[in-house]
Structure formats: structure tokens, C-alpha cells
Write an enzyme that holds these catalytic residues in place. Structure first.
Site, PDB file in Angstrom:
ATOM      1  N   GLU A 199     -46.985  97.465  19.026  1.00 31.90           N
ATOM      2  CA  GLU A 199     -45.694  98.141  18.893  1.00 31.90           C
ATOM      3  C   GLU A 199     -45.545  98.945  20.172  1.00 31.90           C
ATOM      4  O   GLU A 199     -46.259  99.921  20.399  1.00 31.90           O
ATOM      5  CB  GLU A 199     -45.688  99.026  17.644  1.00 31.90           C
ATOM      6  N   CYS A 205     -40.894 106.310  19.210  1.00 35.33           N
ATOM      7  CA  CYS A 205     -40.708 104.915  19.594  1.00 35.33           C
ATOM      8  C   CYS A 205     -39.373 104.375  19.097  1.00 35.33           C
ATOM      9  O   CYS A 205     -38.897 103.356  19.592  1.00 35.33           O
ATOM     10  CB  CYS A 205     -41.859 104.066  19.069  1.00 35.33           C
TER      11      CYS A 205
END
Length: 676
Positions: free
Chosen positions: A258, A297
């Protein structure tokens, strides 16, 4: 000032920092507050300890055992979260940020605990999908199952969420039955260390189930096998370096990343300044820019607006950002704290300067802003910075440069297709949001942008009061994205658990499949129930135990009475000529629900007993019509048992209705709750 020694937890013992240790500074003051790292850490011994001690202990447990373990861990962490809050302030996080990181991590663990009990069996084998019929007579069948990897999961986490980042990976890993070695980012590893200490000292975890590396991994990745997995969160450059490790490539080690993400938010063309959607859009973007000082994120990096309202968006967003109080995160008045470190501050300012080569800063001057309760020169503070790019079609930096802080760029679009094209210029993101009340716009974006984004979040006046926000990865939904975002998936409910398991195709007879899965398969050996199974308690019932009932003849009077009593006078039950014109019926036929009612009458034990409730039925199918004069009988078999608590458990019964010629006319699965 006392400097905290941040230890690793290896092979069941705490190991203090040693050679190669790094100093860690407070995000608020810049003072050294901790030291972490030890180049002499026995990483091969840690892997062996996880594989040889932690793995077998976890695999001996059922999914429900592991789910109960997760719940106990989460509740124990919740009891000690104040200590985590206090320590986490040093990362620059506010109390509101703690709710995302610490409370959010605990909540995620509780969700996996609940899903493990509700959606997984109380056994060690997870059945994946339905039976595949591979032969004419049903003596050779196929079934997919999932079993735990017999290795270790290495979790490499980012600095921004030292608790949530660990727990969102740890929960599905432990639920799968796989031990974990957690490696947090060094700049905030002192918070992760405390969380691990709290869990270890609870004595809830089996030995070897959880280990911690505070500092570098050394050559740990060089010793991974096909039974191991790596789950990484961080930059795309680091992800590429790690996944290119020859052992990871050569041994086909599972690698989930990720990574960077130029997430965007699109304001729909219907959302003019006088609509609730416009105000919602400004609130969402402002919150995503400033929460965790933009170190998320999922934060919004690109703001895509209709050209006609771009100026209004910049004005409204600037006015809202101007109200963001920056300062010591311990102060109740602070709405945005510091970046995690001086190094991160330098990186954000460098990236912002790069954005400024093709976009104009319209709000936020890093050389002139106020900080309450702290020295902006010593702490890692920056203001929210808003840019405007007037040529997004030819620009490159705004679509490929992520300033991992409170930085975002506004750009205009001509029509929905143009907005989609701009959103996709990020070449893969974790999340794109669309604020619109127009369902057709939502459909266009979903079809046009779905392939480039791991999640698309729609919000408007109808859902705004209950929505969780653009930047909130939920444990129920997949978290990950294609391309630049890493190409992986995390979370997503039980999907995340299966990332740490091997899917295996099992082929064999019904008895073999029943023996492997612990669930009765049609065609397998039946166990004579003897006394009525409804008189037996949950623990007394055996999978495969079967009751065969007497038969009952269905009469025309039954069909007409049921039709008049229920009001279901559909022509196939009442008009013989009309029914014969229907290709599915030979003439008037019995109602499907009449057959279910008669079936219940044939197999139900009416007296008070261990069956507490009928909670539903699944997979109902009608295969052959039943006419007046036909006789039906029932086969009732215990297919599966799932303990729910200490008082009762769920029994799933396989029910088959056949006629006087032993032809199957209906099939379904009945769910009951049975007392222990």
C-alpha cells in the site's frame, strides 16, 4: 530529559537498542526523546520462533478461538489507551488524530473479531465457495478450502499510524492462524512498542504469535519462503526495492503493498455554491488536508472542480483552512499538530516547492504562520498549503508528486469525462471521492474511474450525516489500489484473512469432502438420528445426522385453502387451463410456500426442547412442481454447527423435499438456534 530505549520483542524476550541504534526526536520540540535499533538482532531466530512456536499454537486454535483472542486483545488495549494517547502526542498527533489511529485500530480489531465469529466456522478449515459437481452421479466432487500459511507474516508499517497501521494488518493475520513480525517506522516506533507491550503482557497471545522489530529488519527478507508473506505500507520506491528482493521473487513470497497515492476529490457539476453538496465538499477537503497534518495515505491531494465554481471553491476552502489552529497537539485549541519529524518537514517543503513549478500557491505560507504553544523553528510544523493549477492537462507534478503533508492542489474540469480523465492521471489511487446528488454522474465516474481507484466514495445530502468520510478505510471494505497505490489489497472483511491462507482445490467423494471440511455434503454417509434430532442439544448433534420423515399427500383442497387463506391466488394454483399454457407447469400446482409449510409440519418436533428459534433459511430452490395427488417427504440432515456463545449455537440443516417417485422437488438450508 530521559531518553526512552525502544526495545524489540524477539523470541519471547525484550531486546534493548544496540549497535546501529538511531535517535528519535519529538515532533513538537525537536528534542531527542528515544533511541531504537539493534543490528545484532537475531532475525533468522525470530523467523524460526514464529514458524516453529507461534504458527503451530495458532493453527491448533479454531477461527472462533482466534476471534475471541482478538476481541480480548482489543478490549485490553482499550483499557490502556490513555497511555498510548499520551505517548502519541510526541508524534505530532492531536487527540482527534488519536481517535483515528488508536481507537480506530482497536475498532478494526473488534470488527475482525466479530466477523470471525459470524462469517467463519468454528473449525480450522475455511470453506471457500460452493461444491463443484465434477461427475454425473455426484460421487466425485470439488470444493475449495483455505488453510493457514505455515510461515510468518512480516508487517512493515508506515510512521503515520503507529497503532492502526499495526492492528489493521495484525487482526486478519492472527485470525488466519499465522504469526506476525511487526516492523514499524522508526520515527514513531515508540508508540507501537507500547502497544505491543500491552498485548504481550496481557498473556492473551500464544508464544511466538507476535514479535516486534524496533529499527531495521537486517537481512530478514533474505530468509523468507513460499509459506511467508510480506505486507508493506510506505513509499512506492521502497515497495519496489523490497518486492525486488531475489528471495521474494524466487520463492514467490506473497507481497502486498500500500504505497503512494495521489487521491482526488471531484465536486459534481450539480454541486453549486448554494447546495448542501458544496458545503460538504469544502468540509471534507479541509478535514482531509489537516487531519494527522495531512500525513494520511488517503488524504486528498487533488481537488477537481467544475471550472464555473473553482474560484468559489478556492475562496471557501481558504477561509476554512484559515481557521485551523496549529500548535502543540496537547492543547485543546489545536486542530492540526506537527509532522512526524524534521526530515518529514523537509520532504514536504521540497515537494511543495516542486508543485509550485506548475501551480500557484493560493493559501498557506510556510515562512509566515502562527504556532501556538511550540516553537515553529524547532518543531516539525507547516501550515496547510493550497495550490491552484490552471493547466492540469499538461501538468505532470500535480499528478505524480505526493507532498505527504497538508498540501493539496485545485484544478478545473470542463465536463464529467474531463474530470474522470484528470482523476485517472494519478495512475492509481487508494480512494477517489465524488460529492454529487446526481446518480448519473456517480455511474459515469464509477464506470470511467473505477479501474484506477481502490475505493470510490460518494457522498451527498442524503448520506452526509452518517458517512464515515473520504479518508476512512473501513475494515469491512477493501483498502488498496492499483498502480502507484501499490497494486495490493488489505482489509475488506474476510477477504483480508484469506490473504494469509492458501486456497486449495479439494477433489474426492462426498464422504472425503465432508471429512475434510467438517460440513456435510449431499451424497455423504448419513447418520441415523434415532430419536428426533430436535430433541437433542447442540453438543449432542453430529454432522451428518439425518431424519427421514413420513410422506404427506397434497390435495386440491389443500392448494385452494392455502390460496384463500394467504391471498396468494396466482393463476398457476387456481386456473388449470392457464397453468397448462405455462411451460413450467403441467396444470394447477401447489404453492412453493405451501410445500415449505408442509415440510415443517413433517419434521418439526412440537414440544418444548433445545431448539430455541428458527432464524431463517438459505438457498431455497424449487426443482419440480407438485400437483394435487403427489406425496412429499423430507430428509433433514445436520450440515454444519457453529457455536455462538455458552448458551446456544447455530445448526445449519440441509433439507430436501422429494415426491412419491423420489424426485427432488425442493431444497434449502434451515437455520436454528439450539441450546447447549
Amino acid at each position: 530529559m530521559t531518553i526512552q530505549n525502544v526495545s524489540s520483542f524477539a523470541k519471547g524476550a525484550w531486546v534493548a537498542p544496540g549497535a546501529g541504534a538511531r535517535n528519535i526526536a519529538s515532533a513538537i520540540t525537536g528534542d531527542v526523546i528515544a533511541s531504537a535499533g539493534n543490528d545484532a538482532l537475531d532475525v533468522q531466530g525470530m523467523l524460526a520462533y514464529a514458524r516453529d512456536v507461534g504458527g503451530p499454537a495458532l493453527r491448533r486454535m479454531t477461527f472462533h478461538d482466534r476471534a475471541r483472542m482478538l476481541k480480548a486483545l482489543a478490549l485490553h488495549l482499550r483499557e490502556h489507551r490513555d497511555a498510548l494517547y499520551e505517548l502519541s502526542f510526541n508524534t505530532g498527533a492531536t487527540q482527534a488524530d488519536h481517535a483515528i489511529d488508536i481507537d480506530g485500530g482497536i475498532g478494526t480489531m473488534l470488527v475482525f473479531a466479530s466477523k470471525g465469529r459470524k462469517e467463519m466456522p468454528d473449525s480450522q478449515v475455511f470453506v471457500d465457495g460452493e461444491i463443484e459437481h465434477l461427475s454425473r452421479n455426484g460421487t466425485f466432487l470439488g470444493q475449495h478450502i483455505c488453510t493457514p500459511l505455515q510461515g510468518v507474516a512480516v508487517h512493515i508499517n508506515a510512521f503515520n499510524f503507529p497503532v492502526w497501521g499495526m492492528l489493521e494488518k495484525l487482526a486478519p493475520t492472527l485470525l488466519a492462524g499465522v504469526p506476525a513480525i511487526v516492523k514499524p517506522a522508526t520515527s514513531s516506533c515508540y508508540v507501537t512498542e507500547l502497544a505491543v507491550k500491552i498485548m504481550v503482557e496481557s498473556n492473551i497471545l500464544p508464544d511466538g504469535a507476535l514479535q516486534l522489530v524496533s529499527g531495521g529488519l537486517g537481512d530478514m527478507l533474505d530468509h523468507l519462503t513460499c509459506q511467508d508473506a510480506v505486507a508493506f505500507t510506505g513509499s512506492a520506491d521502497t515497495a519496489l526495492k523490497l518486492r525486488s528482493n531475489p528471495k521474494i521473487l524466487g520463492n514467490s513470497v506473497r507481497f502486498t503493498a500500500e504505497a503512494d497515492s495521489l487521491n482526488c476529490s471531484i465536486l459534481g457539476p450539480d454541486a453549486t455554491p448554494d447546495t448542501p453538496e458544496f458545503e460538504l465538499f469544502i468540509k471534507e477537503v479541509s478535514r482531509e488536508m489537516t487531519t494527522k497534518a495531512g500525513q494520511k495515505c488517503t488524504a486528498i491531494r487533488r481537488i477537481i472542480t467544475p471550472a464555473s465554481v473553482t474560484e468559489a471553491v478556492i475562496d471557501a476552502l481558504s477561509a476554512r483552512l484559515a481557521k485551523t489552529a496549529i500548535g502543540d497537539p496537547r492543547l485543546e485549541t489545536t486542530r492540526m499538530g506537527a509532522l512526524v519529524s524534521a526530515g518529514q518537514k523537509r520532504d514536504v517543503l521540497e515537494k511543495a516547492a516542486h508543485l509550485a513549478t506548475e501551480a500557484t500557491r493560493v493559501f498557506g505560507d510556510p515562512d509566515d504562520f502562527a504556532v501556538e504553544g511550540a516553537d515553529p523553528e524547532k518543531g516539525a510544523f507547516v501550515p496547510p498549503m493550497l495550490f491552484y493549477c490552471d493547466s492540469p492537462d499538461t501538468a505532470s507534478a500535480v499528478h505524480d508528486t505526493e507532498a505527504f503533508g497538508p498540501v493539496s492542489t485545485v484544478m478545473s474540469y470542463r465536463d464529467v469525462d474531463h474530470a474522470i480523465a484528470l482523476a485517472n492521471r494519478g495512475m492509481g489511487s487508494l480512494v477517489a471521492s465524488v460529492i454529487t446528488h446526481d446518480t448519473e454522474v456517480a455511474r459515469e465516474v464509477a464506470l470511467g474511474a473505477g479501474a484506477f481507484h481502490g475505493r470510490i466514495y460518494f457522498n451527498n445530502r442524503d448520506s452526509m450525516k452518517e458517512s464515515t468520510g473520504h479518508g476512512s478505510p473501513l475494515p469491512h471494505m477493501v483498502h488498496g489500489g492499483p498502480g502507484r497505490a501499490g497494486g495490493g489489497e488489505e482489509l475488506g472483511g474476510i477477504r483480508a484473512v484469506k490473504h494469509f491462507m492458501q486456497r486449495t482445490a479439494i477433489q474426492g467423494s462426498p464422504d472425503i469432502l465432508t471429512g475434510v471440511t467438517g460440513q456435510w455434503v449431499a451424497g455423504a454417509t448419513e447418520i441415523d438420528a434415532g430419536e428426533h434430532p430436535f430433541t437433542r442439544k447442540f453438543g449432542e448433534l453430529a454432522v451428518g445426522e439425518t431424519l427421514h420423515t413420513a410422506s404427506r399427500t397434497v390435495t386440491l383442497e389443500d392448494i385452494e385453502h392455502f390460496a384463500n387463506f394467504t391471498g396468494d391466488t396466482f393463476y398457476a394454483h387456481m386456473d388449470d387451463a392457464a397453468a397448462k399454457r405455462n411451460p413450467f407447469f403441467p396444470g394447477r400446482v401447489a404453492h412453493g410456500y405451501l410445500l415449505l409449510s408442509f415440510a415443517a409440519g413433517l419434521f418439526v418436533e412440537p414440544n418444548e426442547g433445545p431448539v430455541l428459534a428458527n432464524t431463517g433459511l438459505d438457498g431455497l430452490r424449487f426443482m419440480k412442481p407438485v400437483s394435487a395427488g403427489d406425496a412429499i417427504k423430507v430428509r433433514l440432515t445436520v450440515k454444519k454447527k457453529t457455536k455462538r456463545n455458552d448458551e446456544y449455537g447455530e445448526v445449519r440443516w440441509h433439507v430436501t423435499l422429494t415426491n412419491q417417485d423420489d424426485e427432488q422437488v425442493a431444497e434449502y438450508e434451515l437455520l436454528t438456534m439450539n441450546a447447549f
